[in-house]
Design a protein around this motif. Structure first.
Motif, short mmCIF file in Angstrom:
data_model
loop_
_atom_site.label_atom_id
_atom_site.label_comp_id
_atom_site.label_asym_id
_atom_site.label_seq_id
_atom_site.Cartn_x
_atom_site.Cartn_y
_atom_site.Cartn_z
N THR A 297 55.04 69.62 -22.39
CA THR A 297 55.22 70.16 -21.22
C THR A 297 53.51 69.58 -20.69
O THR A 297 52.15 69.20 -21.10
N PRO A 298 53.67 69.32 -19.36
CA PRO A 298 52.04 69.03 -18.29
C PRO A 298 51.48 70.26 -18.68
O PRO A 298 52.18 70.87 -19.01
N PRO A 299 49.86 69.71 -18.65
CA PRO A 299 49.50 68.73 -18.12
C PRO A 299 50.11 67.34 -19.25
O PRO A 299 49.55 66.17 -18.71
N SER A 300 50.50 67.64 -20.50
CA SER A 300 50.65 66.67 -20.43
C SER A 300 51.56 65.22 -20.24
O SER A 300 52.58 65.98 -20.00
N SER A 301 52.23 64.56 -21.12
CA SER A 301 53.04 63.44 -20.08
C SER A 301 54.01 63.22 -21.17
O SER A 301 54.50 62.31 -21.32
N GLY A 302 54.27 63.98 -22.79
CA GLY A 302 55.17 64.12 -23.10
C GLY A 302 56.69 64.08 -22.52
O GLY A 302 57.79 63.16 -23.67
N ALA A 303 57.36 64.22 -21.43
CA ALA A 303 58.47 64.28 -20.81
C ALA A 303 59.19 62.89 -20.55
O ALA A 303 60.23 62.53 -20.50
N MET A 304 57.85 62.28 -20.63
CA MET A 304 58.52 60.91 -20.16
C MET A 304 59.15 59.98 -21.42
O MET A 304 59.91 59.20 -21.17
N GLN A 305 58.56 60.73 -22.82
CA GLN A 305 59.88 60.46 -23.76
C GLN A 305 61.55 60.40 -23.93
O GLN A 305 61.92 59.62 -23.57
N ILE A 306 61.26 61.55 -23.09
CA ILE A 306 63.09 61.26 -22.25
C ILE A 306 62.96 61.14 -21.36
O ILE A 306 64.19 60.17 -21.39
N MET A 307 62.16 60.94 -20.12
CA MET A 307 62.51 60.19 -19.19
C MET A 307 62.82 58.70 -19.41
O MET A 307 64.11 57.66 -18.96
N LEU A 358 64.08 65.61 -14.90
CA LEU A 358 64.93 65.02 -15.97
C LEU A 358 66.51 64.77 -15.70
O LEU A 358 67.58 64.44 -16.40
N ASN A 359 67.05 65.18 -14.38
CA ASN A 359 68.08 65.96 -14.10
C ASN A 359 68.96 64.44 -14.53
O ASN A 359 68.56 63.35 -13.71
N THR A 360 69.97 64.58 -14.95
CA THR A 360 70.93 63.38 -15.32
C THR A 360 70.95 62.73 -14.07
O THR A 360 71.67 61.45 -13.84
N GLN A 361 71.46 63.56 -12.89
CA GLN A 361 71.70 62.81 -11.12
C GLN A 361 70.70 62.10 -11.06
O GLN A 361 70.79 61.13 -10.42
N TYR A 362 69.05 62.50 -11.05
CA TYR A 362 68.16 61.80 -11.04
C TYR A 362 67.95 60.96 -11.49
O TYR A 362 67.29 59.57 -10.82
N LEU A 363 67.92 60.52 -13.02
CA LEU A 363 67.99 59.79 -13.76
C LEU A 363 68.68 58.94 -13.35
O LEU A 363 68.52 56.93 -13.23
N GLN A 364 69.99 58.76 -13.42
CA GLN A 364 70.92 57.77 -12.54
C GLN A 364 71.05 56.77 -11.88
O GLN A 364 70.21 55.53 -11.70
N HIS A 365 69.77 57.79 -10.95
CA HIS A 365 69.61 56.55 -9.23
C HIS A 365 68.48 56.26 -9.76
O HIS A 365 68.69 54.89 -8.96
N ARG A 366 68.64 57.09 -10.28
CA ARG A 366 66.28 55.58 -10.67
C ARG A 366 66.99 54.50 -11.30
O ARG A 366 66.35 53.85 -11.19
N GLY A 367 67.30 54.70 -12.24
CA GLY A 367 68.25 53.49 -13.20
C GLY A 367 69.22 52.10 -12.56
O GLY A 367 68.99 51.46 -12.80
N ASP A 368 69.89 53.39 -11.25
CA ASP A 368 70.63 51.90 -10.58
C ASP A 368 69.48 51.23 -9.03
O ASP A 368 70.12 50.51 -9.30
#
Length: 591
Positions: A297-307, A358-368
Motif C-alpha cells: 500500500t502507499p507510500p508504495s505504488s503497489g496498487a498500480m499492479q491491480i490498476m 480500485l473500485n470496478t466502477q471507477y476503473l470501468q470509467h477510466r477504461g472507457d
C-alpha cells in the motif's frame, strides 16, 4: 488452479550476468552460518515444491540459500541476502536505505506488508530544496545532506524477523560479515558506475566513500577483491546487540554527522534516528481474472499492479493482436500513472483514496475514457465518478525518481514467500558514508517544488513523513488463495511498468518466465512512451506505437532488475533479469 509454462532447465537457473563479467563463485568466499541450528519443520502443509531464491547478485543468492537449506523462513533468507547486497551492490541498496517487504504465509494464506521506508527528519521542510524561488537542480539536491532520510532497513529486518523468522537473528548476518572481512570479487555493474559517478557526483570526494571506492584516487576495477571491515563491524554489532546498535550510539552518531556535514548539510539528528520505527500494514489485494494480486500500500505504488491489470482488460479488444495487447498495456499505464502521481503519498499524513481508485466502477470509467495517443493523460476523480466522497484537490506532482534500487523474490521449503524491494534511491544514494555503508537520498523522492501561495502536492515534504515510492513488491495468488507468482523490480519511476510487464507477459501473452522478464520494457508515464529497442521486438513495438500517434522515446537499454518466481503444478520456475547480474537457485529440504 495453476498456470503452467515452459519448464526451465537447471542450466537456466544460473546467474544471468554480463558475458564479459562472469558472476563470481559465491561458494568460494561466503562463510558458513555461525550456528548449526536448523529450524524445526512445521506440520506438513502439502507443499512439496522445495525452495527458490531469485536475487540481484550471486553472493546474495548464496546467502539466501544457506538459510533456506537450514529450514529458514523466506524472511530469514531475505534478510541474509540483503545484508550481502548492501556489501556487493552498494550502488542499489544497503543499511543506509530502506525498503518494502510483502510476505505470504502458506499455512494461513495471509499476505502482509512491512513498511521500512525512510522518514523525513523533524527539521525537514516543504521548501528545503527551493533556491531563489525555484527548485534546486536534482544533482545538487541528490548530493546534499538534506536528501538523507532516516534509514529503515535494519528496523525492517527486525520487524520481519520478529513476525516470521525461524533462525537465530545473529546467524542471518554471518555470510555478509564473512564476505566483508575476507573480501568479495567486485562485479562489472559496481565497477562500471564509478568512472561516471566521479564526473557527476561527489562520491570520489566524500570522506569514507572516496577511500573505499577510489583507493589512491582511481576507481576500483571489476574482478578485484574488496574488503569492508567497517561494514563487518557494523553488522557484527547489529547481530550481537540488535537494531539498537544501529539506531543509537556510535553508528547513529556517525550517520547524523555525515548527514549534517558541509555547506549543504541536512538536519537529521540522533533523535530522528532513535525515533524511527518500521510499520506493519495491510497489504493491498485486488482481483484480476481468477487471480488475487497483492502488493504494498502507499507510500508504495503497489496498487498500480491491480490498476494496470484491470485497466488492461477493459482496454483490450476481442481476439487482440500482439500490437493491440501492447497498446492496451500502454494506455493502462498512462491512466494508472496519472492517478498514482496525483494521489499517492504517505497515508499517515494524507488521505490516499486507494479503494476508490480500485473500485470496478471507477476503473470501468477510466477504461472507457483513455487519453488519446497524442494527449497528456490526466488523473481521474473517483469522488465524481462514485459520488461517495468529497473530491481531494492537490497540486500536480513534480516528483522525480531515478532508476536505482534492488529486488529479491524468495519461496521457502514450506511455501512461504517474500517479495522485497530495497533501495538507497539514486545510484550510491547521497554518496555520503557512515560506518562502512552509504546513506540514502530518499528525500528527493518527495515533490521538491513548493510555492506557499499554491496548492500542496500530496507527496509534499513533511517532517516525519515517508516519501512516495514506485517500489511495487508483488505476490499473486490463484483462485484457491494459493501462491502463484512472486515478482518485482528496481528501476525508479519505471518499476510499476517493469513489474506489470512480467505479470501480463506470463499470464496473458503466453510467455515463459524467462521470456517475459527479457521482453522489451515499455514505460508509459506522462506525455511519452519509452520503448526498449535493443531487444526484439522492441523496434517493431516502437514503430507501431509511433504510427498510432504516441510520442515514442526509443531507449537503448533499461534498468529493470526483475526477479520472478512462478508456481506451477510440478515445480517452481524462476528467472533473473538478464539486464543485471542476478541469479536463481532452487532446491529442496528433506523433513
Amino acid at each position: 488452479m495453476r498456470f503452467t509454462v515452459a519448464t526451465l532447465s537447471l542450466a537456466m537457473l544460473t546467474a544471468c550476468s554480463d558475458a564479459n563479467n562472469p558472476a563470481p563463485d559465491a561458494t568460494s568466499t561466503t562463510a558458513p552460518v555461525a550456528s548449526e541450528v536448523v529450524a524445526e519443520p512445521t506440520q506438513n502443509n502439502g507443499w512439496s515444491l522445495g525452495y527458490m531464491a531469485a536475487v540481484a547478485n550471486p553472493y546474495a543468492t548464496d546467502a539466501a540459500v544457506q538459510m533456506l537449506e537450514r529450514g529458514g523462513h523466506a524472511v530469514d533468507a531475505a534478510i541474509a541476502a540483503h545484508a550481502v547486497l548492501g556489501l556487493v551492490e552498494p550502488e542499489s541498496s544497503g543499511l543506509g536505505g530502506g525498503g518494502f517487504m510483502v510476505v505470504y504465509e502458506q499455512a494461513s494464506q495471509n499476505v502482509r506488508f512491512l513498511d521500512g521506508r525512510e522518514t523525513a527528519p523533524a527539521g525537514a521542510s516543504p521548501d528545503m530544496f527551493m533556491q531563489d524561488g525555484e527548485p534546486a537542480g536534482f544533482l545538487d539536491a541528490w548530493q546534499s545532506g538534506k536528501a538523507i532520510g532516516v534509514p529503515g532497513a535494519v528496523a525492517l529486518y527486525k520487524l520481519a524477523h520478529d513476525n516470521y523468522g525461524k533462525l537465530p537473528w545473529a546467524d542471518l548476518f554471518a555470510p555478509a560479515i564473512r564476505l566483508a572481512n575476507e573480501g568479495f570479487e567486485v562485479s562489472g555493474k559496481l565497477a562500471g558506475y564509478l568512472p561516471q559517478m566521479a564526473q557527476i557526483s561527489r562520491l570520489d570526494e566524500n570522506p569514507g566513500a572516496a577511500e573505499y571506492f577510489y583507493p589512491d584516487g582511481a576507481p576500483i576495477q571489476a574482478g578485484s577483491m574488496l574488503r569492508n571491515p567497517d561494514y563487518a563491524n557494523t553488522l557484527q554489532r547489529i547481530a550481537n546487540e540488535g537494531p539498537q546498535a544501529f539506531y543509537s550510539g556510535e553508528i547513529a552518531e556517525a550517520m547524523a554527522a555525515s548527514a549534517q556535514a558541509g555547506d549543504n548539510g541536512g538536519t537529521m539528528t540522533i533523535d530522528d534516528i532513535a525515533g524511527y520505527a518500521a510499520v506493519e500494514r495491510e497489504a493491498i489485494c485486488g482481483t484480476w481474472r481468477v487471480y488475487n494480486i497483492c502488493s504494498a500500500t502507499p507510500p508504495s505504488s503497489g496498487a498500480m499492479q491491480i490498476m494496470i491489470a484491470n485497466l488492461y482488460d477493459r482496454l483490450l479488444p476481442d481476439n487482440p493482436s500482439q500490437q493491440q495487447q501492447i497498446r492496451a498495456f500502454v494506455d493502462a499505464q498512462r491512466l494508472a500513472y496519472a492517478d498514482r502521481d496525483y494521489y499517492f503519498a504517505d497515508p499517515d499524513h494524507v488521505t490516499v483514496p486507494v479503494q476508490q481508485l480500485l473500485n470496478t466502477q471507477y476503473l470501468q470509467h477510466r477504461g472507457d475514457n483513455p487519453a488519446a495517443p497524442g494527449a497528456t493523460p490526466q488523473h481521474g476523480d473517483p469522488a465524481l465518478v462514485l459520488g461517495n466522497d468529497n473530491a481531494i484537490r492537490w497540486a500536480q506532482d513534480s516528483t522525480q525518481e531515478p532508476a536505482g534500487t534492488t529486488h529479491l523474490s524468495i519461496v521457502d521449503s514450506e511455501g512461504n514467500a517474500i517479495s522485497a524491494t530495497m533501495t538507497v534511491e539514486a545510484a550510491f544514494g547521497s554518496g555520503r558514508w557512515a560506518a562502512g555503508f552509504l546513506l540514502n537520498n530518499e528525500m528527493t523522492d518527495f515533490a521538491r517544488d513548493y510555492y506557499a501561495d499554491q496548492p500542496q502536492a500530496a507527496n509534499m515534504i513533511r517532517p516525519g513523513a515517508r516519501p512516495r515510492s514506485s517500489m511495487s513488491p508483488t505476490i499473486i495468488l490463484d483462485d484457491d488463495n494459493k501462491l502463484f507468482m512472486v515478482t518485482g523490480s528496481p528501476g525508479g519511476n519505471s518499476i510499476p511498468a517493469y513489474t506489470a510487464k512480467s505479470i501480463l507477459g506470463i499470464v496473458d501473452w503466453g510467455m515463459s518466465v524467462e521470456d517475459a522478464v527479457a521482453f522489451p520494457n515499455i514505460i508509459a508515464r506522462g506525455d511519452t512512451v519509452r520503448v526498449e529497442i535493443n531487444r526484439e521486438p522492441g523496434q517493431t513495438q516502437a514503430d507501431s506505437l509511433r504510427a498510432a500517434g504516441y510520442d515514442v522515446q526509443e531507449s537503448d537499454g533499461e534498468n529493470s532488475g526483475l526477479h520472478v518466481i512462478l508456481v506451477t503444478d510440478d515445480e517452481l520456475v524462476g528467472a533473473a533479469d538478464p539486464r543485471r547480474e542476478g541469479s536463481v537457485s532452487a532446491g529442496s529440504v528433506n523433513p
